[in-house]
Design a protein around this motif. Structure first.
Motif, PDB file in Angstrom:
ATOM      1  N   LEU A  46       0.656 -40.285 -31.131  1.00 36.82           N
ATOM      2  CA  LEU A  46       1.911 -40.194 -31.867  1.00 36.82           C
ATOM      3  C   LEU A  46       2.955 -40.981 -31.088  1.00 36.82           C
ATOM      4  CD1 LEU A  46       3.189 -38.896 -34.362  1.00 36.82           C
ATOM      5  CD2 LEU A  46       3.862 -36.974 -32.935  1.00 36.82           C
ATOM      6  N   GLU A  47       3.314 -42.145 -31.605  1.00 39.71           N
ATOM      7  CA  GLU A  47       4.192 -43.034 -30.869  1.00 39.71           C
ATOM      8  C   GLU A  47       5.636 -42.962 -31.342  1.00 39.71           C
ATOM      9  OE1 GLU A  47       2.505 -46.882 -31.081  1.00 39.71           O
ATOM     10  OE2 GLU A  47       0.735 -46.363 -29.897  1.00 39.71           O
ATOM     11  N   VAL A  48       5.877 -42.350 -32.487  1.00 36.51           N
ATOM     12  CA  VAL A  48       7.249 -42.240 -32.962  1.00 36.51           C
ATOM     13  C   VAL A  48       7.967 -41.176 -32.156  1.00 36.51           C
ATOM     14  CG1 VAL A  48       6.655 -42.971 -35.282  1.00 36.51           C
ATOM     15  CG2 VAL A  48       6.603 -40.543 -34.728  1.00 36.51           C
ATOM     16  N   SER A  49       9.269 -41.303 -32.071  1.00 31.57           N
ATOM     17  CA  SER A  49      10.052 -40.340 -31.304  1.00 31.57           C
ATOM     18  C   SER A  49      10.302 -39.089 -32.130  1.00 31.57           C
ATOM     19  CB  SER A  49      11.385 -40.966 -30.902  1.00 31.57           C
ATOM     20  OG  SER A  49      12.128 -41.331 -32.048  1.00 31.57           O
ATOM     21  N   LEU A  50      10.650 -38.012 -31.452  1.00 32.14           N
ATOM     22  CA  LEU A  50      11.025 -36.793 -32.151  1.00 32.14           C
ATOM     23  C   LEU A  50      12.320 -37.029 -32.918  1.00 32.14           C
ATOM     24  CD1 LEU A  50      10.220 -34.150 -29.404  1.00 32.14           C
ATOM     25  CD2 LEU A  50       9.035 -34.452 -31.576  1.00 32.14           C
ATOM     26  N   PRO A  51      12.567 -36.273 -33.976  1.00 27.11           N
ATOM     27  CA  PRO A  51      13.736 -36.542 -34.823  1.00 27.11           C
ATOM     28  C   PRO A  51      15.058 -36.326 -34.092  1.00 27.11           C
ATOM     29  CG  PRO A  51      12.727 -34.444 -35.409  1.00 27.11           C
ATOM     30  CD  PRO A  51      11.793 -35.118 -34.462  1.00 27.11           C
ATOM     31  N   ASP A  52      16.037 -37.167 -34.442  1.00 26.84           N
ATOM     32  CA  ASP A  52      17.398 -36.988 -33.934  1.00 26.84           C
ATOM     33  C   ASP A  52      18.157 -35.964 -34.770  1.00 26.84           C
ATOM     34  OD1 ASP A  52      17.165 -38.975 -31.936  1.00 26.84           O
ATOM     35  OD2 ASP A  52      17.432 -40.520 -33.461  1.00 26.84           O
ATOM     36  N   ILE A  53      17.759 -35.857 -36.028  1.00 22.65           N
ATOM     37  CA  ILE A  53      18.438 -34.950 -36.958  1.00 22.65           C
ATOM     38  C   ILE A  53      17.393 -34.078 -37.646  1.00 22.65           C
ATOM     39  CG2 ILE A  53      19.904 -34.765 -38.999  1.00 22.65           C
ATOM     40  CD1 ILE A  53      20.936 -37.565 -38.398  1.00 22.65           C
ATOM     41  N   VAL A  54      17.664 -32.804 -37.728  1.00 21.40           N
ATOM     42  CA  VAL A  54      16.852 -31.885 -38.524  1.00 21.40           C
ATOM     43  C   VAL A  54      17.791 -31.241 -39.542  1.00 21.40           C
ATOM     44  CG1 VAL A  54      15.445 -29.796 -38.555  1.00 21.40           C
ATOM     45  CG2 VAL A  54      15.221 -31.413 -36.660  1.00 21.40           C
ATOM     46  N   SER A  55      17.510 -31.478 -40.813  1.00 21.23           N
ATOM     47  CA  SER A  55      18.353 -30.937 -41.880  1.00 21.23           C
ATOM     48  C   SER A  55      17.675 -29.735 -42.517  1.00 21.23           C
ATOM     49  CB  SER A  55      18.625 -32.006 -42.942  1.00 21.23           C
ATOM     50  OG  SER A  55      19.312 -33.099 -42.378  1.00 21.23           O
ATOM     51  N   VAL A  56      18.451 -28.696 -42.732  1.00 16.90           N
ATOM     52  CA  VAL A  56      17.929 -27.447 -43.278  1.00 16.90           C
ATOM     53  C   VAL A  56      18.697 -27.112 -44.555  1.00 16.90           C
ATOM     54  CG1 VAL A  56      17.477 -25.007 -42.844  1.00 16.90           C
ATOM     55  CG2 VAL A  56      17.407 -26.640 -40.945  1.00 16.90           C
ATOM     56  N   ARG A  57      17.960 -26.837 -45.607  1.00 15.66           N
ATOM     57  CA  ARG A  57      18.582 -26.435 -46.862  1.00 15.66           C
ATOM     58  C   ARG A  57      19.126 -25.021 -46.714  1.00 15.66           C
ATOM     59  NH1 ARG A  57      15.535 -26.966 -52.616  1.00 15.66           N
ATOM     60  NH2 ARG A  57      17.144 -26.114 -53.983  1.00 15.66           N
ATOM     61  N   ILE A  58      20.418 -24.848 -47.018  1.00 15.67           N
ATOM     62  CA  ILE A  58      21.078 -23.556 -46.856  1.00 15.67           C
ATOM     63  C   ILE A  58      21.425 -22.976 -48.226  1.00 15.67           C
ATOM     64  CG2 ILE A  58      23.032 -22.316 -45.862  1.00 15.67           C
ATOM     65  CD1 ILE A  58      21.120 -23.479 -43.776  1.00 15.67           C
ATOM     66  N   GLY A 322      14.660 -33.777 -51.501  1.00 20.36           N
ATOM     67  CA  GLY A 322      14.482 -34.239 -50.132  1.00 20.36           C
ATOM     68  C   GLY A 322      15.287 -35.501 -49.867  1.00 20.36           C
ATOM     69  N   LYS A 323      15.237 -36.464 -50.789  1.00 16.01           N
ATOM     70  CA  LYS A 323      16.014 -37.696 -50.617  1.00 16.01           C
ATOM     71  C   LYS A 323      17.507 -37.394 -50.660  1.00 16.01           C
ATOM     72  CE  LYS A 323      16.718 -42.370 -52.408  1.00 16.01           C
ATOM     73  NZ  LYS A 323      18.186 -42.251 -52.316  1.00 16.01           N
ATOM     74  N   THR A 324      17.898 -36.482 -51.551  1.00 16.58           N
ATOM     75  CA  THR A 324      19.307 -36.106 -51.634  1.00 16.58           C
ATOM     76  C   THR A 324      19.777 -35.502 -50.317  1.00 16.58           C
ATOM     77  OG1 THR A 324      19.093 -35.699 -54.015  1.00 16.58           O
ATOM     78  CG2 THR A 324      20.988 -34.719 -52.909  1.00 16.58           C
ATOM     79  N   MET A 325      18.955 -34.629 -49.737  1.00 12.69           N
ATOM     80  CA  MET A 325      19.297 -34.048 -48.435  1.00 12.69           C
ATOM     81  C   MET A 325      19.424 -35.132 -47.367  1.00 12.69           C
ATOM     82  SD  MET A 325      17.106 -30.508 -48.112  1.00 12.69           S
ATOM     83  CE  MET A 325      17.715 -30.229 -46.438  1.00 12.69           C
ATOM     84  N   ALA A 326      18.510 -36.104 -47.397  1.00 11.36           N
ATOM     85  CA  ALA A 326      18.549 -37.183 -46.407  1.00 11.36           C
ATOM     86  C   ALA A 326      19.828 -38.004 -46.541  1.00 11.36           C
ATOM     87  CB  ALA A 326      17.319 -38.076 -46.563  1.00 11.36           C
ATOM     88  N   ASP A 327      20.213 -38.319 -47.779  1.00 15.15           N
ATOM     89  CA  ASP A 327      21.439 -39.092 -48.008  1.00 15.15           C
ATOM     90  C   ASP A 327      22.667 -38.326 -47.513  1.00 15.15           C
ATOM     91  OD1 ASP A 327      19.912 -41.076 -49.173  1.00 15.15           O
ATOM     92  OD2 ASP A 327      20.330 -40.439 -51.231  1.00 15.15           O
ATOM     93  N   ILE A 328      22.712 -37.027 -47.827  1.00 12.40           N
ATOM     94  CA  ILE A 328      23.834 -36.200 -47.384  1.00 12.40           C
ATOM     95  C   ILE A 328      23.867 -36.124 -45.857  1.00 12.40           C
ATOM     96  CG2 ILE A 328      24.773 -33.841 -47.373  1.00 12.40           C
ATOM     97  CD1 ILE A 328      23.589 -33.525 -50.208  1.00 12.40           C
TER      98      ILE A 328
END
Length: 340
Positions: A46-58, A322-328
Motif C-alpha cells: 500500500l503505497e498511498v498515504s493515509l487520508p488527510d481528511i476523514v468526512s463523517v455524515r452527521i 459520497g461525491k456530494t460529501m467530498a465536494d462539501i
C-alpha cells in the motif's frame, strides 16, 4: 467484508474458495484493522498515504448539527450529550472515536445531513408548528440526497427546474420539494414517525433486517413474492404505492405545480416497475411515463423517462451522496484552513 451488527463486527472472508464468517468485538476489529494497514505499508503493498481528511455524515437533532463543522473535542462532547436521548448520535460518537484511532493524523469533518434544508422555513406534514420550534428534538433528513439531486438538475440544458419533487425511495422513504434547487419542504417519511407499520412490517414479516443490502432492496423481493402469488406482498406494495401517490400529489399542490419529478435512492433508481405504478394515475398532474425509457433505468443509468406528452420532466438520478460529501469537504477544508 465487514458489517457492524449488535453483537460486534461480522467478518466474511474467503480462503481457497471456501467462504467463512466470524464475529469480532469492536476492540478486536480496530486492532486487526490497524495491524492490517501497518503490514501493507511496511511491505510496500500500500503505497498511498493515509487520508488527510476523514468526512463523517452527521444525522442528529439540534441546531448544533445543522451546519457542516470540524469534528473537535467540543463537537464530540455535544454528540455524546445528544446520544443520551438520541441513540444514533451515540453510535456516531463511538464510530468517530474508533476512526480517530485508525487515522490519528487526519482532520475530521462533520458533514451535516440537514444543512441542505437550512435555507428555508420547513413545515412538516405531521406538525402544525414550523421546524424551528423543534430544533432541539426534531430534524429533517435526506439533505445530502437533496443536494446531490440539486447539483445534477443544475446541469440540465434548460437550466434547473423551478418546482421539483424528489422521491427518495430506499430502505427509508423521503419526499422533498425544491424551488429553484433549494429545499422548500421535506416529508421525512410517511412510513415512520408515530405509525411504523408499513416499512416495519416489510422487514419483520418477510425478511430479517440483517439480510438487507443497498444493492438488494426488499421492494424488489416483494415484487417477486407478489409474482409468485403472495397476496399479502401485493397488498403491502399497493399500500406503499398509494401512500407515495398521495404524498407526491400533496407536494405538487404545495408547490403550485410541477416541473420535474426525480426518483432516487436504491428503489427509485433500480425498480422500474415501482416507478411505473407510481406514475400510473398521475397523468392529470402532468406526469406521463415513456415505457421504453423507463425499463433500462435499473440502477445502471440515469436520465429522463417521461414521454413527449408529459408537461413535467420525470428523471432517474443516482443519489451520489459520497461525491456530494467530498465536494462539501473540499470547500469546508479551504474555509477552515486558518483554524488548523
Amino acid at each position: 467484508s465487514f458489517e457492524r451488527t449488535p453483537k460486534g463486527y461480522r467478518v466474511i472472508y474467503t480462503i481457497d474458495g471456501d467462504t467463512k464468517e466470524d464475529v469480532s468485538s469492536e476492540a478486536e476489529f480496530n486492532s486487526a484493522s490497524q495491524m492490517f494497514l501497518d503490514r501493507l505499508f511496511n511491505a510496500g503493498i500500500l503505497e498511498v498515504s493515509l487520508p488527510d481528511i476523514v468526512s463523517v455524515r452527521i444525522l442528529a437533532p439540534g441546531d448544533y448539527f445543522s451546519e457542516h463543522a470540524i469534528i473537535d473535542s467540543s463537537f464530540l462532547s455535544e454528540l455524546r450529550t445528544t446520544g443520551e436521548t438520541f441513540p444514533l448520535a451515540q453510535k456516531l460518537h463511538r464510530e468517530i472515536a474508533s476512526l480517530k484511532k485508525l487515522f490519528s493524523r487526519a482532520q475530521f469533518l462533520g458533514i451535516s445531513d440537514t444543512s441542505f434544508h437550512n435555507s428555508t422555513l420547513l413545515n412538516f406534514s405531521d406538525y402544525s408548528s414550523p421546524y424551528t420550534s423543534f430544533g432541539k428534538s426534531f430534524f429533517p433528513g435526506f439533505g445530502l440526497s437533496g443536494a446531490s439531486v440539486s447539483q445534477k438538475l443544475s446541469r440540465l440544458p434548460s437550466g434547473i427546474p423551478e418546482r421539483v419533487v424528489v422521491c427518495h425511495l430506499g430502505q427509508e422513504v423521503g419526499l422533498m420539494t425544491l424551488r429553484h434547487g433549494s429545499s422548500s419542504d421535506v416529508y421525512t417519511t410517511f412510513l415512520e414517525n408515530k405509525k411504523k407499520t408499513l416499512m416495519g412490517s416489510f422487514r419483520n414479516m418477510f425478511f430479517p433486517k440483517e439480510n438487507h443490502t443497498p444493492h438488494n432492496p426488499m421492494i424488489e423481493e416483494l415484487l417477486l413474492h407478489e409474482e409468485a402469488g403472495d397476496v399479502l406482498a401485493g397488498e403491502y406494495l399497493a399500500s406503499y404505492v398509494q401512500n407515495l401517490k398521495k404524498h407526491i400529489g400533496g407536494s405538487i399542490a404545495s408547490l403550485g405545480g410541477l416541473d420535474a419529478l426525480v426518483f432516487t435512492g436504491a428503489v427509485g433508481e433500480r425498480a422500474p416497475r415501482i416507478r411505473e405504478r407510481i406514475i400510473n394515475g398521475l397523468h392529470e398532474l402532468g406526469l406521463h411515463l415513456h415505457q421504453d425509457e423507463n425499463g433500462p433505468h435499473n440502477g445502471l443509468t440515469e436520465g429522463a423517462i417521461h414521454s413527449e406528452a408529459s408537461p413535467a420532466h420525470i428523471l432517474v438520478y443516482a443519489s451520489d451522496e459520497g461525491k456530494t460529501m467530498a465536494d462539501i469537504s473540499v470547500t469546508l477544508r479551504a474555509d477552515t484552513q486558518h483554524l488548523l
